[in-house]
Design an enzyme around this catalytic site. Structure first.
Site, PDB file in Angstrom:
ATOM      1  CB  SER A 167      -0.943  -0.054   1.201  1.00 29.60           C
ATOM      2  OG  SER A 167      -2.000   0.877   1.071  1.00 29.60           O
ATOM      3  CG  ASP A 335      -6.502  -3.697  -3.469  1.00 30.67           C
ATOM      4  OD1 ASP A 335      -7.309  -2.748  -3.391  1.00 30.67           O
ATOM      5  OD2 ASP A 335      -5.366  -3.661  -2.976  1.00 30.67           O
ATOM      6  CG  HIS A 365      -5.733  -2.195   0.025  1.00 30.27           C
ATOM      7  ND1 HIS A 365      -4.747  -2.263  -0.936  1.00 30.27           N
ATOM      8  CD2 HIS A 365      -5.247  -1.380   1.005  1.00 30.27           C
ATOM      9  CE1 HIS A 365      -3.720  -1.502  -0.557  1.00 30.27           C
ATOM     10  NE2 HIS A 365      -3.992  -0.970   0.605  1.00 30.27           N
TER      11      HIS A 365
END
Lengths: 385, 385
Positions: A167, A335, A365
């Site tokens: 991320s 995601d 995610h």
């Protein structure tokens, strides 16, 4: 090092400036070092930057076994439990005998510049001794990497064996690879593309507005008074929905009412009972405000909005033309915030053939966190073979 | 009929109680009728309900050509331009020579109970003459259909030839079919499933919180003073992101800065330039606050959260067991808020074989509005053949 925040941050309070050794012992315990003044990409300047960090394992004499793990937006340096009592957020991936084996590698995690867990951020004192607050300058992920390079110097790490992140942590890893290719042997970029997209920017704007519109925000100068907890919790709710897949939310909560509550109350505007999913998001929001500073949330969210590894470098392909770095890319198949197709676009921009590994998870995610074992298996076959 | 709101709503101001004829002439001009007191599903009561509506065309002597068009969350009764100067939101579908041909059908659109465009809602006067505000009771889509059935009585419509709606309008249409199967010959349910899902509830919570946390909200009793515009605009931004596909936002805006603005400013917390997508969402939010009341936004959003056509009816399949209604279902292929799979689940619950038609559009949920021509072609081959 002192932190001026409306609420003490435990990790920050544990941070100690100038430890006896900056690299030995105290696995998983926060330390901090000053890295001096820092000019910033967007034009501001920080006169004195402190970075908090944790380490695990022992640095080799030649400094060749160092691994940098980059945390995500509201993550901390506490990647692995180590000698501490608190579980780490990637214990399944990092630790003795894990894919990133702390008996073999010297692992470092740095609290990002602008954060609230020991590194210089909006809650830190400005030169006048008062918290930066609204005066905190715009920091980018590139600035964060520049500051971290200074920390690496101080720790005696010339080149990382690997820089790894998911991320926003993946975006931070990518900035290292682009900015300091000679200092990064391998780079793992997980669940993030080469730049923030329109939708990611849109969702980020909604989150920052949720905080800015909280009357307790007071333009960012709320330290010493009530913090904009309601706004930060709302930001977290918006974010958390995007971190989870529709299917996961439906399977867990569907439209069930919270126990003992009645969503169809006689009153709409004044009060009604909640659905389970509302209670769940209330809980997620409430947890974050206990451990995170709203100004840091804005500063880091805006840093992430600015994520574009190709900015000023001829795009992503220009940024990595001739790069010696060995890349590992992975995306969570479900995601819906950092779409696998965005990782594929990044792969296209990298030299050579870089496959995008798939993390199999239905939850969205957050699979990059929850599927640490699966990620470890992939890394064991590739960068950490 | 009077409306007590913090800002005049043009359509509401145009509404006139007790027109010379409730059904003849004045195509696309707002009228209003009282339908009396209404007990509510969740337990409250409204002592006097007024519904605003528009009509197009002429009701047959046998009343058999009436079509009810149900608007979406922030939609209005102004489906088609008619004799007015203002374009309608479904002009491509409804009008002379269109799929829903106003030379042939008598079309009616009703502002939903709880709304702010002429029907009784939180901004309307309570029996004490002051706006309902925080005292406005919880209304469900089932309550709305019950009030609309009274209006149909007043208009002399025993059975609708068809009830048609998209998004929340589709949910309203579905409630008509379940609650009054003998009064609905055909029913078109577009871009919505049989109940609100966990994700839809989660996004709705974030939107209502955005308004509730605006200091101008004052628990809903803000009439006569500043309205919670900032909160309503934030709610709209969150909603609008969900109405559009990721691909559409990316194609239109990517990460381009707004003309003349610089997103990477020297200051993060105080001020910075915007990305185009932020400017776009600011515009969407700003437009809504000019035409919509924040309390109605909450009341209708919570009504939509409560959407579950099978509640108290043995689920959706129980609600429609043996139903004589002819159904038409359609979903926008790129819709990520009301997923096509949810329309398919609804189809499974209906008697017989009901196909889910696909509206081909890359833009997401809003395709049900923008692809009026495509929808018209589908309806011309089915319910309106």
């Amino acid at each position: 090092m002192t932190i001026a925040a409306s609420r003490p941050h435990p990790a920050a309070q544990r941070a100690t400036q100038a430890p006896a050794s900056p690299t030995t012992g105290h696995d998983g315990v926060v330390r901090a070092l000053s890295v001096g003044p820092l000019g910033l990409e967007a034009g501001g300047k920080l006169p004195d930057v402190t970075l908090a960090y944790e380490t695990w394992g022992t640095l080799d004499a030649d400094g060749g076994n160092a691994v940098l793990i980059q945390h995500a937006l509201t993550g901390s340096t506490h990647v692995a439990q180590g000698d501490s009592e608190e579980e780490g957020w990637w214990d399944g991936l990092v630790g003795p005998g894990r894919a990133i084996d702390t008996d073999r590698y010297f692992v470092v995690a740095v609290n990002i510049l602008g954060g609230c867990n020991g590194s210089t951020g909006p809650g830190s004192p400005a030169p006048d001794g008062k918290p930066w607050g609204s005066r905190f300058p715009f920091v980018t992920l590139r600035d964060a990497a520049a500051a971290e390079a200074r920390l690496a110097d101080r720790l005696g790490i010339g080149q990382w064996f690997a820089v790894v992140g998911g991320s926003m942590g993946g975006a931070r890893a990518l900035e290292w690879a682009a900015g300091f290719p000679e200092r990064v042997r391998k780079c793992a970029v997980i669940a993030v593309g080469g730049h923030s997209t329109a939708e990611q920017i849109a969702l980020a704007q909604a989150q920052t507005l949720a905080i800015r519109q909280d009357p307790e925000f007071r333009g960012g100068d709320y330290y010493g008074a009530a913090a904009p907890d309601a706004g930060l919790a709302l930001a977290r709710r918006i974010a958390h929905i995007s971190y989870r897949s529709e299917a996961e939310l439906e399977a867990r909560f569907s439209r069930k009412p919270q126990d003992g509550e009645e969503p169809l109350s006689a009153s709409a505007l004044a009060e009604r009972g909640r659905y389970q999913v509302e209670s769940y998001l209330d809980h997620q929001g409430g947890k974050l405000v206990q451990r995170f500073d709203a100004n840091s949330y804005i500063a880091l969210t805006e840093a992430l909005m600015s994520h574009d590894v190709g900015r000023g470098r001829g795009g992503a392909s220009g940024a990595f033309a001739g790069s010696p770095v060995e890349f590992f890319l992975a995306a969570v198949e479900s995601d819906r915030l950092y779409l696998p197709v965005q990782s594929e676009a990044l792969a296209e921009a990298l030299p050579g053939e870089v496959p995008v590994h798939r993390i199999v998870s239905p939850i969205g995610h957050d699979g990059f966190l929850t599927e640490a074992g699966q990620l470890g298996a992939l890394l064991s076959k590739t960068l950490f073979r």
